[in-house]
Design a protein around this motif. Structure first.
Motif, PDB file in Angstrom:
ATOM      1  N   CYS A 145     -16.692 -57.960   4.074  1.00  0.00           N
ATOM      2  CA  CYS A 145     -18.058 -57.455   4.116  1.00  0.00           C
ATOM      3  C   CYS A 145     -18.814 -58.106   2.949  1.00  0.00           C
ATOM      4  O   CYS A 145     -18.280 -58.232   1.844  1.00  0.00           O
ATOM      5  CB  CYS A 145     -18.049 -55.928   3.964  1.00  0.00           C
ATOM      6  N   CYS A 159     -18.346 -53.309  -1.453  1.00  0.00           N
ATOM      7  CA  CYS A 159     -17.504 -52.879  -0.328  1.00  0.00           C
ATOM      8  C   CYS A 159     -16.335 -53.835  -0.093  1.00  0.00           C
ATOM      9  O   CYS A 159     -15.180 -53.465  -0.245  1.00  0.00           O
ATOM     10  CB  CYS A 159     -18.375 -52.749   0.929  1.00  0.00           C
ATOM     11  N   CYS A 215     -20.286 -53.000   9.412  1.00  0.00           N
ATOM     12  CA  CYS A 215     -19.097 -52.779   8.606  1.00  0.00           C
ATOM     13  C   CYS A 215     -18.571 -51.356   8.824  1.00  0.00           C
ATOM     14  O   CYS A 215     -19.315 -50.391   8.673  1.00  0.00           O
ATOM     15  CB  CYS A 215     -19.419 -53.005   7.132  1.00  0.00           C
TER      16      CYS A 215
HETATM   17 ZN   LIG Z   1     -18.971 -52.971   4.025  1.00  0.00          ZN
END
Ligand SMILES: [Zn+2]
Ligand SMILES: [Zn+2]
Length: 266
Positions: free
Chosen positions: A223, A228, A247
């Motif tokens: 991602c 993240c 995501c």
């Molecule tokens: Zn993500």
């Protein structure tokens, strides 16, 4: 449609046209002969329908179909013969083999050599050729047609046809579950294969002892959110500018974009 049957009918009409002895009818003989060769090519392709589904080639020219056939099976345009025999001892080749006959197939070399030449007899001479006063050599066209017709006749009267033997690797596609079947060419260790259904690509590696390893052409992609970095798995054919995914971890949207990387001269 029975392609072989059709090829036979075309050949018969070609022979009738040749038999008329009329120069003006040679073009019809050439046309029938060309169609006969086309029908034989499609007939040959049908023998490989598991590896090369008709939907893939229905709109293609025979020459292109034959190129793909050669790609699937390098022996696709080779003549073959079949023989059977009873083994006295398991695994020991039988001493007496009974021949089932030989197959004469339309090979690529012959197809390339004749197919276009026949096509040129179907068109008017170019203005340049006419100006140059170069007359059509009817005798040459006739002997060429006769030579090809004899070859096509041999192919059609072959007692054994469309034999395809080989070692195959079979697996269910990891993406869509449809079976994928791929011929392992003799002596080749790495082969690329694509699922006809969903286009997922694999690399097949021959590890010896009938052990074939299927390596999916996938990549781990993170991602693009620095906080993240959740990884998903993407098939090579899915990597395309504009394609995007949500995501599953941060719910953000990631989109593939074209990029350029630059390195200064060293
Ligand atoms: Zn993500
Ligand atoms: Zn698939």
């Amino acid at each position: 449609m029975n392609h072989r049957n059709y090829a036979q009918k075309c050949l018969k009409r070609c022979e009738e046209e040749l038999g008329s002895g009329d120069h003006e009818r040679l073009k019809y003989a050439a046309l029938e002969l060309r169609m006969s060769m086309e029908a034989l090519t499609y007939d040959r392709a049908l023998a490989y329908k598991d590896e090369f589904p008709p939907a893939e080639y229905e709109t293609w020219q025979p020459r292109k179909v034959m190129s793909v056939l050669l790609d699937i099976d390098p022996s696709a345009d080779k003549d073959s013969s079949l023989a059977i025999g009873k083994q006295k001892e398991y695994g020991v080749p039988a001493q007496a083999m009974r021949s089932l006959g030989s197959e004469k197939v339309l090979n690529m070399t012959t197809l390339r050599k004749h197919y276009d030449a026949l096509g040129s007899y179907l068109h008017l001479q170019s203005m340049k050729q006419v100006r140059a006063g170069k007359p059509l050599d009817f005798d040459k066209i006739r002997s060429r047609c006769e030579e090809i017709a004899a070859f096509v006749g041999e192919v059609l009267s072959s007692p054994v046809f469309n034999v395809t033997l080989g070692s195959f690797a079979t697996m269910e596609c990891m993406e869509c579950g449809k079976p994928i079947r791929k011929r392992m060419p003799h002596g080749q260790e790495v082969v690329k294969v694509e699922c006809y259904e969903c286009h997922a690509a694999y690399t097949l590696v021959d590890k010896g002892n009938n052990n074939i390893e299927w390596q999916p052409q996938q990549h781990d992609i993170e991602c693009a959110n620095d906080d993240c970095k959740h990884k998903i798995v993407v098939w090579l054919h899915e990597v395309e500018a504009g394609k995007h995914w949500k995501c599953p971890s941060c719910n953000g949207k990631n989109t593939f974009e074209l990029g350029i990387s630059y390195e200064a001269e060293q």
